[in-house]
Motif scaffolding. Structure first.
Motif, PDB file in Angstrom:
ATOM      1  N   HIS A 200       0.810  -1.225   0.000  1.00  0.00           N
ATOM      2  CA  HIS A 200       0.000   0.000   0.000  1.00  0.00           C
ATOM      3  C   HIS A 200       0.839   1.269   0.000  1.00  0.00           C
ATOM      4  CE1 HIS A 200      -3.847  -2.157   1.664  1.00  0.00           C
ATOM      5  NE2 HIS A 200      -3.363  -2.692   0.551  1.00  0.00           N
ATOM      6  N   ARG A 202       3.157   3.648  -1.898  1.00  0.00           N
ATOM      7  CA  ARG A 202       3.524   3.997  -3.285  1.00  0.00           C
ATOM      8  C   ARG A 202       5.041   4.015  -3.415  1.00  0.00           C
ATOM      9  NH1 ARG A 202       1.582   8.503  -2.735  1.00  0.00           N
ATOM     10  NH2 ARG A 202       3.266  10.003  -2.861  1.00  0.00           N
ATOM     11  N   GLN A 203       5.581   3.315  -4.434  1.00  0.00           N
ATOM     12  CA  GLN A 203       7.033   3.284  -4.600  1.00  0.00           C
ATOM     13  C   GLN A 203       7.424   2.789  -5.988  1.00  0.00           C
ATOM     14  OE1 GLN A 203       8.756   0.097  -1.978  1.00  0.00           O
ATOM     15  NE2 GLN A 203       6.608  -0.221  -1.438  1.00  0.00           N
ATOM     16  N   TYR A 213       4.867   0.152  -7.703  1.00  0.00           N
ATOM     17  CA  TYR A 213       3.693  -0.011  -6.845  1.00  0.00           C
ATOM     18  C   TYR A 213       2.934   1.322  -6.840  1.00  0.00           C
ATOM     19  CZ  TYR A 213       5.077  -4.433  -4.552  1.00  0.00           C
ATOM     20  OH  TYR A 213       5.402  -5.744  -4.266  1.00  0.00           O
ATOM     21  N   SER A 214       1.657   1.290  -7.194  1.00  0.00           N
ATOM     22  CA  SER A 214       0.878   2.530  -7.157  1.00  0.00           C
ATOM     23  C   SER A 214       0.353   2.841  -5.764  1.00  0.00           C
ATOM     24  CB  SER A 214      -0.301   2.452  -8.135  1.00  0.00           C
ATOM     25  OG  SER A 214      -1.160   1.375  -7.794  1.00  0.00           O
ATOM     26  N   GLY A 215       0.443   1.871  -4.831  1.00  0.00           N
ATOM     27  CA  GLY A 215      -0.121   2.062  -3.498  1.00  0.00           C
ATOM     28  C   GLY A 215      -1.633   1.936  -3.535  1.00  0.00           C
ATOM     29  N   LYS A 228      -3.030   9.506  -1.302  1.00  0.00           N
ATOM     30  CA  LYS A 228      -3.219   8.226  -1.973  1.00  0.00           C
ATOM     31  C   LYS A 228      -3.927   8.468  -3.301  1.00  0.00           C
ATOM     32  CE  LYS A 228      -1.680   5.625   1.439  1.00  0.00           C
ATOM     33  NZ  LYS A 228      -0.577   4.650   1.301  1.00  0.00           N
ATOM     34  N   TYR A 230      -3.311   7.259  -7.765  1.00  0.00           N
ATOM     35  CA  TYR A 230      -2.902   6.358  -8.854  1.00  0.00           C
ATOM     36  C   TYR A 230      -1.757   6.975  -9.634  1.00  0.00           C
ATOM     37  CZ  TYR A 230      -5.305   9.483 -12.164  1.00  0.00           C
ATOM     38  OH  TYR A 230      -5.682  10.571 -12.933  1.00  0.00           O
ATOM     39  N   TYR A 231      -1.180   6.185 -10.536  1.00  0.00           N
ATOM     40  CA  TYR A 231      -0.162   6.693 -11.446  1.00  0.00           C
ATOM     41  C   TYR A 231      -0.766   6.864 -12.842  1.00  0.00           C
ATOM     42  CZ  TYR A 231       4.009   6.530  -8.544  1.00  0.00           C
ATOM     43  OH  TYR A 231       4.952   6.782  -7.582  1.00  0.00           O
ATOM     44  N   PHE A 246       2.347  10.744 -10.202  1.00  0.00           N
ATOM     45  CA  PHE A 246       1.351  10.353  -9.212  1.00  0.00           C
ATOM     46  C   PHE A 246       0.238  11.387  -9.172  1.00  0.00           C
ATOM     47  CE2 PHE A 246      -0.194  10.907  -4.806  1.00  0.00           C
ATOM     48  CZ  PHE A 246      -0.900   9.716  -4.705  1.00  0.00           C
TER      49      PHE A 246
END
Length: 406
Positions: A200, A202-203, A213-215, A228, A230-231, A246
């Motif tokens: 969860h 984002r990285q 990872y979009s988280g 929080k 999306y990309y 992001f």
């Protein structure tokens, strides 16, 4: 080519620990996952993206409510109606059978690898740019095998997306339960963009190629703090490079603030201090947790007051953006005037006496009498709170002793 990468919506998330909030605000917070998801779909349509990638755990469990199923189907249908290709996989939370899901029946929607086998499929954008997506869906809660071994290596010039719900290998027994992988393994596939879900936070694990990872799309507790969303990605179709940015969409964020106490505080002073400190950190609606360091300066009455949700409501009344204080952690700040060897002995004794294992033993009889109490004593965060509170109380007593011998 333009695309969206999102994951871990966790629709139907219960938002545990917030039931003390006013009912209208609690209901609003419970709906934030849907609000964030809808905003992502709105922006995908407005930006006329070619592809939406959904990397698992769209639902919080394998028993989604009818309302959330209908909501998801309606949002996916909006993408289909705008002829936006959508590719979705299932994660370890929502490993439903495909025939149990209410999903659009359209060439513009694809549930990928629904038999837990890696699947590869090719599409074309409206501008006739060919790309492929490779991935799989969960059909059980745990996958302990390394699924990257099943992904075909890219050997041509077709732009290739990987799509997976998984965690990096921990190399610890019992922890590698979610299709464990090494980043180097993904790099070796030679894909152009690898969209990940499950973590969860984002990285970006790799810049070249992009492994991301979009988280999750909405924080659900204090350990999921900050923005929080999306990309959003754009592909240079001539040289197959990717630029991403992001985009925050969560209507409510979580934030933890540390406040240091260095002298006793009255209840009025404590309220004013908290309100002043919290206001400085607010830019949108926020659920706030406060770590009070130096809590041994507080009296028992003040400690009881500051741990009461009714007090949090009073403090929250003057905060902007309808923000709320929802948690207070009490910490001591080592004010004892001990020499180095005594301090070392004290810390060791404190660690041994106030260990989670000893706290569980102390709560054993209580836990036998009530299932709710038993669940609390199995909750690591609850045990940590007891440990911190006991440490503060010990600090209060020793601080008084310390003052007497100075």
């Amino acid at each position: 080519m333009k695309f969206v990468h999102l994951a871990d919506a966790h629709l139907d998330s219960p938002f545990l620990g917030l039931s003390f909030l006013p009912s209208n605000q609690f209901e609003k917070i419970k709906n934030t996952t849907q609000t964030s998801f809808k905003k992502i779909i709105d922006q995908a349509i407005a930006n006329e993206v070619d592809l939406v990638l959904i990397a698992g755990d769209t639902f919080d469990s394998i028993h989604p409510s009818p309302q959330s199923q209908i909501f998801l189907n309606n949002q996916l249908q909006r993408l289909v109606d705008h002829e936006i290709q959508t590719v979705m996989i299932l994660g370890n939370h929502d490993y439903l059978k495909p025939d149990e899901l209410l999903l659009p029946q359209s060439p513009y929607f694809k549930l990928l690898g629904s038999d837990q086998e890696v699947e590869k499929i090719e599409f074309k954008t409206k501008n006739n740019f060919t790309y492929r997506v490779v991935g799989f869906s969960y059909q059980e809660n745990h996958i302990t095998s390394d699924k990257i071994n099943e992904f075909p290596e890219k050997t041509d010039n077709v732009f290739t997306f990987g799509l997976m719900h998984a965690g990096e290998k921990m190399h610890n027994q019992g922890q590698d339960n979610y299709a464990p992988f090494e980043t180097s393994e993904i790099k070796a596939l030679n894909y152009d963009y690898f969209a990940l879900g499950h973590i969860h936070l984002r990285q970006v694990l790799s810049e070249q190629p992009k492994i991301v990872y979009s988280g999750n799309i909405q924080g659900r507790h204090i350990n999921e703090s900050g923005p929080k969303g999306y990309y959003y990605g754009e592909v240079n179709e001539n040289i197959n490079t990717v630029q991403i940015k992001f985009v925050p969409t969560a209507p409510v964020i979580w934030q933890k603030i540390t406040i240091n106490l260095n002298q006793p505080q009255s209840q009025t002073e404590l309220i004013q201090l908290l309100q002043t400190e919290l206001r400085q950190h607010l830019e949108q609606e926020t659920l706030l947790a406060v770590e009070l360091k130096g809590a041994q300066f507080l009296t028992d009455e003040e400690m009881e007051f500051i741990r009461d949700p009714d007090s949090w409501e009073q403090i929250s009344n003057n905060l902007p953006f309808n923000s709320r204080l929802v948690k207070v952690y009490l910490k001591d700040n080592d004010v004892l005037s001990l020499n180095e060897s005594d301090k070392e002995a004290f810390d060791q004794a404190r660690a041994e006496v106030l260990s989670p294992e000893n706290i569980k033993i102390l709560g054993k009889n209580l836990a036998k009498k009530d299932d709710t109490v038993r669940e609390l004593f199995e909750n690591e965060e609850f045990l940590k709170e007891i440990q911190d509170l006991a440490t503060v109380k010990l600090g209060q007593e020793l601080k008084g002793f310390d003052d007497e011998i100075k």
